[in-house]
Design a protein around this motif. Structure first.
Motif, PDB file in Angstrom:
ATOM      1  N   LEU A  50       0.693  -1.044   0.042  1.00  0.00           N
ATOM      2  CA  LEU A  50      -0.158  -0.045  -0.156  1.00  0.00           C
ATOM      3  C   LEU A  50       0.796   1.361  -0.121  1.00  0.00           C
ATOM      4  O   LEU A  50       1.695   1.377   0.786  1.00  0.00           O
ATOM      5  CB  LEU A  50      -0.753  -0.116   1.402  1.00  0.00           C
ATOM      6  CG  LEU A  50      -1.820   1.155   1.502  1.00  0.00           C
ATOM      7  CD1 LEU A  50      -2.770   1.329   0.328  1.00  0.00           C
ATOM      8  CD2 LEU A  50      -2.575   1.058   2.860  1.00  0.00           C
ATOM      9  N   ALA A  51       0.820   2.124  -0.987  1.00  0.00           N
ATOM     10  CA  ALA A  51       1.406   3.350  -1.107  1.00  0.00           C
ATOM     11  C   ALA A  51       1.060   4.146   0.084  1.00  0.00           C
ATOM     12  O   ALA A  51      -0.183   4.251   0.733  1.00  0.00           O
ATOM     13  CB  ALA A  51       1.010   3.962  -2.235  1.00  0.00           C
ATOM     14  N   VAL A  52       2.159   4.707   0.594  1.00  0.00           N
ATOM     15  CA  VAL A  52       1.680   5.586   1.838  1.00  0.00           C
ATOM     16  C   VAL A  52       1.046   6.982   1.386  1.00  0.00           C
ATOM     17  O   VAL A  52       1.729   7.744   0.361  1.00  0.00           O
ATOM     18  CB  VAL A  52       3.321   6.186   2.557  1.00  0.00           C
ATOM     19  CG1 VAL A  52       2.973   6.981   3.860  1.00  0.00           C
ATOM     20  CG2 VAL A  52       3.934   4.911   2.992  1.00  0.00           C
ATOM     21  N   VAL A  53       0.001   7.360   2.073  1.00  0.00           N
ATOM     22  CA  VAL A  53      -0.596   8.440   1.674  1.00  0.00           C
ATOM     23  C   VAL A  53      -0.554   9.224   3.014  1.00  0.00           C
ATOM     24  O   VAL A  53      -0.020   9.085   4.071  1.00  0.00           O
ATOM     25  CB  VAL A  53      -2.158   8.020   1.176  1.00  0.00           C
ATOM     26  CG1 VAL A  53      -2.022   7.430  -0.188  1.00  0.00           C
ATOM     27  CG2 VAL A  53      -2.835   7.220   2.013  1.00  0.00           C
ATOM     28  N   LYS A  54      -1.643  10.312   3.125  1.00  0.00           N
ATOM     29  CA  LYS A  54      -1.901  11.092   4.286  1.00  0.00           C
ATOM     30  C   LYS A  54      -2.021   9.900   5.630  1.00  0.00           C
ATOM     31  O   LYS A  54      -2.862   9.139   5.459  1.00  0.00           O
ATOM     32  CB  LYS A  54      -3.096  11.993   4.347  1.00  0.00           C
ATOM     33  CG  LYS A  54      -2.685  13.090   3.196  1.00  0.00           C
ATOM     34  CD  LYS A  54      -3.985  14.124   3.132  1.00  0.00           C
ATOM     35  CE  LYS A  54      -3.642  15.248   2.133  1.00  0.00           C
ATOM     36  NZ  LYS A  54      -4.593  16.406   2.081  1.00  0.00           N
ATOM     37  N   PHE A  55      -1.373  10.269   6.655  1.00  0.00           N
ATOM     38  CA  PHE A  55      -1.506   9.306   7.802  1.00  0.00           C
ATOM     39  C   PHE A  55      -2.673   8.953   8.167  1.00  0.00           C
ATOM     40  O   PHE A  55      -2.914   7.914   8.733  1.00  0.00           O
ATOM     41  CB  PHE A  55      -0.554   9.680   8.794  1.00  0.00           C
ATOM     42  CG  PHE A  55       0.948   9.471   8.600  1.00  0.00           C
ATOM     43  CD1 PHE A  55       1.640   8.654   7.717  1.00  0.00           C
ATOM     44  CD2 PHE A  55       1.875  10.710   9.071  1.00  0.00           C
ATOM     45  CE1 PHE A  55       2.704   8.427   7.643  1.00  0.00           C
ATOM     46  CE2 PHE A  55       3.200  10.528   8.584  1.00  0.00           C
ATOM     47  CZ  PHE A  55       3.720   9.363   7.978  1.00  0.00           C
ATOM     48  N   ASP A  56      -3.715   9.725   8.383  1.00  0.00           N
ATOM     49  CA  ASP A  56      -5.084   9.550   8.751  1.00  0.00           C
ATOM     50  C   ASP A  56      -5.677   8.496   7.876  1.00  0.00           C
ATOM     51  O   ASP A  56      -6.206   7.407   8.201  1.00  0.00           O
ATOM     52  CB  ASP A  56      -6.098  10.798   9.004  1.00  0.00           C
ATOM     53  CG  ASP A  56      -5.789  11.677   7.806  1.00  0.00           C
ATOM     54  OD1 ASP A  56      -5.302  11.392   6.818  1.00  0.00           O
ATOM     55  OD2 ASP A  56      -6.859  12.504   7.906  1.00  0.00           O
ATOM     56  N   ALA A  57      -5.524   8.780   6.584  1.00  0.00           N
ATOM     57  CA  ALA A  57      -6.243   7.929   5.419  1.00  0.00           C
ATOM     58  C   ALA A  57      -5.366   6.418   5.510  1.00  0.00           C
ATOM     59  O   ALA A  57      -6.024   5.381   5.530  1.00  0.00           O
ATOM     60  CB  ALA A  57      -6.098   8.475   4.237  1.00  0.00           C
ATOM     61  N   PHE A  58      -4.031   6.571   5.551  1.00  0.00           N
ATOM     62  CA  PHE A  58      -3.197   5.201   5.536  1.00  0.00           C
ATOM     63  C   PHE A  58      -3.466   4.438   6.746  1.00  0.00           C
ATOM     64  O   PHE A  58      -3.765   3.356   6.787  1.00  0.00           O
ATOM     65  CB  PHE A  58      -1.823   5.618   5.492  1.00  0.00           C
ATOM     66  CG  PHE A  58      -0.735   4.386   5.503  1.00  0.00           C
ATOM     67  CD1 PHE A  58      -0.592   3.881   4.117  1.00  0.00           C
ATOM     68  CD2 PHE A  58      -0.397   3.963   6.611  1.00  0.00           C
ATOM     69  CE1 PHE A  58       0.226   2.924   3.935  1.00  0.00           C
ATOM     70  CE2 PHE A  58       0.278   2.695   6.435  1.00  0.00           C
ATOM     71  CZ  PHE A  58       0.714   2.163   5.051  1.00  0.00           C
ATOM     72  N   GLU A  59      -3.696   4.981   7.885  1.00  0.00           N
ATOM     73  CA  GLU A  59      -3.869   4.157   9.162  1.00  0.00           C
ATOM     74  C   GLU A  59      -5.387   3.477   9.000  1.00  0.00           C
ATOM     75  O   GLU A  59      -5.610   2.489   9.484  1.00  0.00           O
ATOM     76  CB  GLU A  59      -3.776   5.257  10.372  1.00  0.00           C
ATOM     77  CG  GLU A  59      -2.365   5.595  10.647  1.00  0.00           C
ATOM     78  CD  GLU A  59      -2.220   6.532  11.884  1.00  0.00           C
ATOM     79  OE1 GLU A  59      -3.385   7.045  12.334  1.00  0.00           O
ATOM     80  OE2 GLU A  59      -0.992   6.753  11.911  1.00  0.00           O
ATOM     81  N   TRP A  60      -6.351   4.524   8.657  1.00  0.00           N
ATOM     82  CA  TRP A  60      -7.829   3.870   8.255  1.00  0.00           C
ATOM     83  C   TRP A  60      -7.636   2.740   7.414  1.00  0.00           C
ATOM     84  O   TRP A  60      -8.520   1.847   7.800  1.00  0.00           O
ATOM     85  CB  TRP A  60      -8.654   5.066   7.936  1.00  0.00           C
ATOM     86  CG  TRP A  60     -10.156   4.435   7.983  1.00  0.00           C
ATOM     87  CD1 TRP A  60     -11.026   4.638   8.862  1.00  0.00           C
ATOM     88  CD2 TRP A  60     -10.743   3.985   6.736  1.00  0.00           C
ATOM     89  NE1 TRP A  60     -12.221   4.284   8.561  1.00  0.00           N
ATOM     90  CE2 TRP A  60     -12.130   3.876   7.049  1.00  0.00           C
ATOM     91  CE3 TRP A  60     -10.577   3.672   5.596  1.00  0.00           C
ATOM     92  CZ2 TRP A  60     -13.107   3.236   6.416  1.00  0.00           C
ATOM     93  CZ3 TRP A  60     -11.315   3.098   4.705  1.00  0.00           C
ATOM     94  CH2 TRP A  60     -12.677   3.074   5.222  1.00  0.00           C
ATOM     95  N   ALA A  61      -6.927   2.745   6.482  1.00  0.00           N
ATOM     96  CA  ALA A  61      -6.810   1.749   5.577  1.00  0.00           C
ATOM     97  C   ALA A  61      -6.272   0.457   5.998  1.00  0.00           C
ATOM     98  O   ALA A  61      -6.778  -0.662   5.758  1.00  0.00           O
ATOM     99  CB  ALA A  61      -6.159   2.037   4.079  1.00  0.00           C
ATOM    100  N   ILE A  62      -5.403   0.455   6.634  1.00  0.00           N
ATOM    101  CA  ILE A  62      -4.464  -0.506   7.217  1.00  0.00           C
ATOM    102  C   ILE A  62      -5.382  -1.269   8.330  1.00  0.00           C
ATOM    103  O   ILE A  62      -5.374  -2.458   8.632  1.00  0.00           O
ATOM    104  CB  ILE A  62      -3.105  -0.538   7.787  1.00  0.00           C
ATOM    105  CG1 ILE A  62      -2.913   0.407   8.832  1.00  0.00           C
ATOM    106  CG2 ILE A  62      -2.112   0.081   6.487  1.00  0.00           C
ATOM    107  CD1 ILE A  62      -1.666   0.673   9.354  1.00  0.00           C
ATOM    108  N   GLU A  63      -6.113  -0.383   9.096  1.00  0.00           N
ATOM    109  CA  GLU A  63      -6.928  -0.902  10.197  1.00  0.00           C
ATOM    110  C   GLU A  63      -8.006  -1.708   9.425  1.00  0.00           C
ATOM    111  O   GLU A  63      -8.458  -2.879   9.697  1.00  0.00           O
ATOM    112  CB  GLU A  63      -7.804   0.210  10.902  1.00  0.00           C
ATOM    113  CG  GLU A  63      -8.656  -0.279  11.958  1.00  0.00           C
ATOM    114  CD  GLU A  63      -9.419   0.929  12.433  1.00  0.00           C
ATOM    115  OE1 GLU A  63      -9.089   1.186  13.632  1.00  0.00           O
ATOM    116  OE2 GLU A  63     -10.312   1.627  11.979  1.00  0.00           O
ATOM    117  N   LYS A  64      -8.648  -1.305   8.229  1.00  0.00           N
ATOM    118  CA  LYS A  64      -9.851  -2.193   7.535  1.00  0.00           C
ATOM    119  C   LYS A  64      -9.265  -3.154   6.937  1.00  0.00           C
ATOM    120  O   LYS A  64      -9.660  -4.375   6.826  1.00  0.00           O
ATOM    121  CB  LYS A  64     -10.500  -1.155   6.696  1.00  0.00           C
ATOM    122  CG  LYS A  64     -11.234   0.056   7.444  1.00  0.00           C
ATOM    123  CD  LYS A  64     -12.186  -0.425   8.507  1.00  0.00           C
ATOM    124  CE  LYS A  64     -12.449   0.754   9.310  1.00  0.00           C
ATOM    125  NZ  LYS A  64     -13.214   0.390  10.769  1.00  0.00           N
ATOM    126  N   ALA A  65      -7.918  -3.128   6.376  1.00  0.00           N
ATOM    127  CA  ALA A  65      -7.546  -4.211   5.810  1.00  0.00           C
ATOM    128  C   ALA A  65      -7.116  -5.443   6.757  1.00  0.00           C
ATOM    129  O   ALA A  65      -7.235  -6.738   6.364  1.00  0.00           O
ATOM    130  CB  ALA A  65      -6.035  -3.826   5.138  1.00  0.00           C
TER     131      ALA A  65
END
Length: 221
Positions: free
Chosen positions: A63-78
């Motif tokens: 997963l490409a690193v994006v804005k940290f709030d969006a990235f953290e939400w994404a890895i949580e759901k993943a």
């Protein structure tokens, strides 16, 4: 329970004897009743075993690193959707301010633990060190490798996965600016197949959910 986990449960969450918590040792999940709370130790009585979730397909999310709030939400759901490994990608179009990802690795690991507990996963996903696509893509040895693409001629993800059965998969999702031509070339050389989620241009974190849901459905997880 010992160490930091016991300290957090006893001193932060203020666990009391008689309360119930779900516990996992990586092999099973049990309902435990708190018996004693000490300074760095919490003792439980195991009451009953609870069905836990262990993904049948080994999925690596690059997963490409994006804005940290969006990235953290994404890895949580993943994590909730069953990925086994997460590789943060320092893609060419990742926001430069976000590329110091290593400094946030410990926070991300805590998020993965919490998401695993929430979804009753037996094991927490592995979090690899951030890497550039030219380093990470060739290392993947999954049976099926998919690169999400916004290019007009990329086939639909459902079509690419149709009839597919595989014990492992690697899924690469780029930043909102998309992949560069050099990154497409590196992915192709490493055996990744391009696939599209359709005409809608999704945010990176939304694409994570859509792609993993499709992948899980197609591979029967």
């Amino acid at each position: 329970m010992l160490g930091n986990a016991a300290h957090h449960l006893g001193n932060v969450l203020r666990a009391q004897p008689g309360q119930f918590y779900e516990l996992s040792d990586g092999q099973r999940v049990c309902l435990g009743r708190v018996e004693r709370v000490l300074r760095d130790r919490v003792e439980f009585a195991l009451v009953t075993e609870i069905p836990g979730y262990q993904p049948r397909v080994d999925v690596t999310l690059l997963l490409a690193v994006v804005k940290f709030d969006a990235f953290e939400w994404a890895i949580e759901k993943a994590t909730e959707l069953g990925v086994s490994t997460i590789v943060p990608l320092a893609a060419a179009r990742s926001e430069k301010a976000q590329l110091a990802a290593g400094k946030r690795a410990e926070r991300w690991r805590k998020l993965l633990v919490e998401a695993s507990e929430q979804s009753r996963r037996l094991r927490v996903p592995a979090l690899e060190a951030a890497a550039r696509p030219e380093e990470a893509f060739p290392r993947q040895s999954a049976a099926i490798k998919i690169l999400l693409s916004e290019r007009p001629l990329a086939p639909a993800l459902g079509k690419v996965l149709s009839g597919t059965t595989a014990p492992s998969a690697a899924l690469a999702i780029g930043p909102e600016g998309g992949w560069t031509e050099e990154e497409f070339a590196v992915a192709q050389k490493a055996g990744f197949r391009e696939a599209s989620l359709g005409q809608l241009i999704l945010r990176t974190e939304t694409a994570v959910i859509a792609a993993l849901a499709s992948l899980n459905y197609a591979l029967g997880d």
